[in-house]
Design a protein around this motif. Structure first.
Motif, mmCIF file in Angstrom:
data_model
loop_
_atom_site.group_PDB
_atom_site.id
_atom_site.type_symbol
_atom_site.label_atom_id
_atom_site.label_comp_id
_atom_site.label_asym_id
_atom_site.label_seq_id
_atom_site.Cartn_x
_atom_site.Cartn_y
_atom_site.Cartn_z
ATOM 1 N N GLN A 276 11.395 10.285 -45.416
ATOM 2 C CA GLN A 276 12.182 9.776 -46.544
ATOM 3 C C GLN A 276 11.280 9.311 -47.703
ATOM 4 N N THR B 93 21.194 6.218 -46.477
ATOM 5 C CA THR B 93 21.250 6.796 -45.124
ATOM 6 C C THR B 93 21.988 5.854 -44.177
ATOM 7 N N PHE C 7 17.363 14.224 -46.780
ATOM 8 C CA PHE C 7 16.918 13.219 -45.815
ATOM 9 C C PHE C 7 16.567 13.895 -44.488
ATOM 10 N N ASP D 258 17.200 5.629 -50.832
ATOM 11 C CA ASP D 258 17.610 6.681 -49.891
ATOM 12 C C ASP D 258 17.860 6.117 -48.491
#
Lengths: 437, 112
Positions: free
Chosen positions: A209, A233, A278, A229
């Motif tokens: 990531q 996630t 991702f 991110d």
């Protein structure tokens, strides 16, 4: 590490005509055939044999078959076919993530003895440090001279480090004498392996990531985006997990409904992760954690149901690892193999002796099970496949191959010890029978 | 010891806790009040425990999924009523049922 992304560039393989269609059909037949094989009674029966159990747990038959049908062998399956099978492969990766995550149920973790936590976490840290340092050295000297930097080396180095964490949870091939003490030892080995598996998936997922690919394929380290991110996630996984849990509650014990909900969850979790760039393992892992922990009732039938498919998924991903293999890894690749094996040989037996010695007695102390942690887990192939699919480049394929070779080598020593002990036990039994006669 | 040709050995497998509950009710409804209940697990669970691939921590999970085996000796006349009861259950809650003729038995009084 300039790279293309096999998972994202899904277009452009429709050019081949009849030959290409035939090739895709052949690949689908092989994949489906392999999957079906893993569900048969014959396959289960084969695994009763300790040698076969060890081979299958190591994943080598599937990898060898993958290599034989891949570009290195018959060339039935190549990169374009892999692209066409992308949804299936993504779902398989997601399946592994969810399975690993679903182990992390709070009530289950509360029953894990502290010594197991210490063992798994110490092993993860030490193994990762040794293998990661070795990998960084190899990368800076051979693979990336002049261009070695954190953005180019982070993912491959972390992959090697994570491949060295933990071990194969298969214990059948190592349990020569079936007694309560060897049963207890096997359980501890399996449990610590499960914790290390979750650590490896999480660490590699976070590392992946941190790196973002620019449009020209150049990787850049982007911490600020990475934090966002990661939060995204976690939020996506939480939403999917809660939704899945609710739907699973509605499906209850209806197998068809369970399958639909689970496949939907896995495909959504891994698919969303891939589309957002991702890790296809981290988001499903977190989703699995949510499914396991949201709600009071344990989903026992569901757990059993998804774990039954473990072997099928492992076979398919082993097959894919074989297709992506590039056996000519040269001296640099051999350096990576040595880094992984060094971590296994230096760390695993010592920690296993320190942890298991005081708590196991009798037959267990002579059992080859003590050396079971030397064997690399099939999860390491899965981690490597996820990286190659996301950052396809000669470097990542070499790392994948090095991990496969290290896995094959790590299987050998405990296997030899297991069969030696098997012979000893047989001889002891013959002696006892002779004395009684 | 008795010699009864109209007795049956009944083996019922309830696949989960939720399926076991209505089964007990059904047994009582048809007049079977004596039975032995054994907690069980399927062969797939045993095979999986032997050879985990990714989820080693599952070794610490309780190994049963709530499935139970009910063994009972009953009169043949109860079977039809039990069959009718089971047929009315939702498909997911129906037990796997086997009825075998009994040549002889000893050690207990039958439920009918």
């Amino acid at each position: 590490m300039r790279s293309t992304c096999l998972l994202l560039c899904a277009s452009s393989s429709a050019s081949g005509g009849g030959m290409e269609a035939l090739r895709v059909f052949a690949a689908a037949v092989i994949v489906v055939g392999f999957g079906l094989l893993a569900t048969t009674a014959v396959f289960s029966r084969l695994q009763r044999n300790r040698f076969v159990a060890a081979l299958i747990a190591g994943g080598l038959p599937a990898v060898a078959t993958g290599w034989a049908i891949g570009p290195g062998g018959l060339n039935v399956v190549d990169d374009s076919t892999v692209l066409l099978l992308r949804p299936l492969l993504v779902a398989c990766l997601g399946w592994v993530g969810v399975i690993v995550g679903m182990q992390l149920r709070a009530s289950l973790l509360a029953t894990v003895p502290p010594l197991l936590w210490r063992w798994a976490l110490t092993d993860s840290v030490l193994s990762a440090a040794i293998a990661g340092t070795g990998a960084a050295a190899v990368l800076s000297w051979w693979f990336l001279p002049g261009s070695f930097g954190i953005e180019t080396a982070l993912v491959p180095t972390t992959l090697v480090a994570c491949a060295a964490m933990g071990w194969s949870p298969e214990t059948r091939s190592m349990r020569v004498v079936l007694t309560p003490s060897t049963q207890q030892m096997a359980m501890l080995i399996q449990g610590a392996s499960g914790i290390a598996a979750a650590v490896a998936v999480a660490v590699l997922g976070v590392a992946a990531q941190l790196i973002r690919l620019q449009p020209d394929g150049t990787p850049v380290l982007d911490l600020r985006t990475a934090v966002v991110d990661l939060a995204l996630t976690a939020a996506t996984a939480a939403a999917l997990g809660v939704a899945a849990r609710h739907l699973l509650g509605l499906a209850r014990r209806k197998r068809g409904a369970l399958l639909v909900v689970f496949l939907g969850t896995v495909a959504a979790a891994a698919g969303i992760a891939v589309d957002l760039g991702f890790s296809p393992l981290l988001l499903p892992l977190l989703c699995g954690v949510m499914i396991a922990n949201f709600g009071r009732e344990r989903l026992a039938s569901f757990e059993l149901f998804i774990m039954r498919a473990e072997h099928v998924v492992a076979l398919l991903l082993g097959l894919l690892a074989g297709v992506l293999l590039t056996p000519r890894i040269g001296l640099p690749g051999t350096g990576l193999v040595v880094a992984i094996l060094a971590a296994r040989i230096l760390v695993k037996p010592v920690l296993a002796r320190r942890t298991l010695g005081p708590v196991t007695h009798g037959d267990a102390n002579r059992s080859p099970l003590r050396f079971a942690p030397l064997r690399q887990s099939q999860l390491s192939y899965v981690l490597a496949v996820s990286v190659v699919l996301a950052y396809d480049a000669p470097l990542t394929r070499t790392v994948l191959t090095a991990i496969v070779f290290a896995g094959a080598a790590s299987d050998a020593v405990p296997l030899i010890l297991g069969f030696r002990r098997h012979r000893e036990v047989a001889q002891e039994r013959r002696s006892v029978a002779g004395a009684e006669a | 010891m008795g010699e009864r040709t109209d007795m049956r050995l009944l083996v019922l497998i309830a696949r989960s806790e939720a399926a076991f509950d209505p089964l007990v009710t059904g047994l009582l409804d048809v007049g079977i009040s004596g039975a032995t209940v054994v907690e069980s697990r399927g062969l797939a669970a045993v095979l999986r425990q032997d050879l985990p691939i990714f989820a080693g921590l599952a070794a610490f999970l309780p190994q049963t999924t709530g499935s139970r085996v009910v063994i009972s000796l009953c009169g043949a006349d109860r079977l039809e009523a039990l069959r009718a009861y089971v047929a009315e259950l939702p498909p997911g809650d129906r037990p796997l049922a086997i009825a075998l003729p009994v040549d002889s038995f000893f050690g207990l009084e039958p439920t009918s």
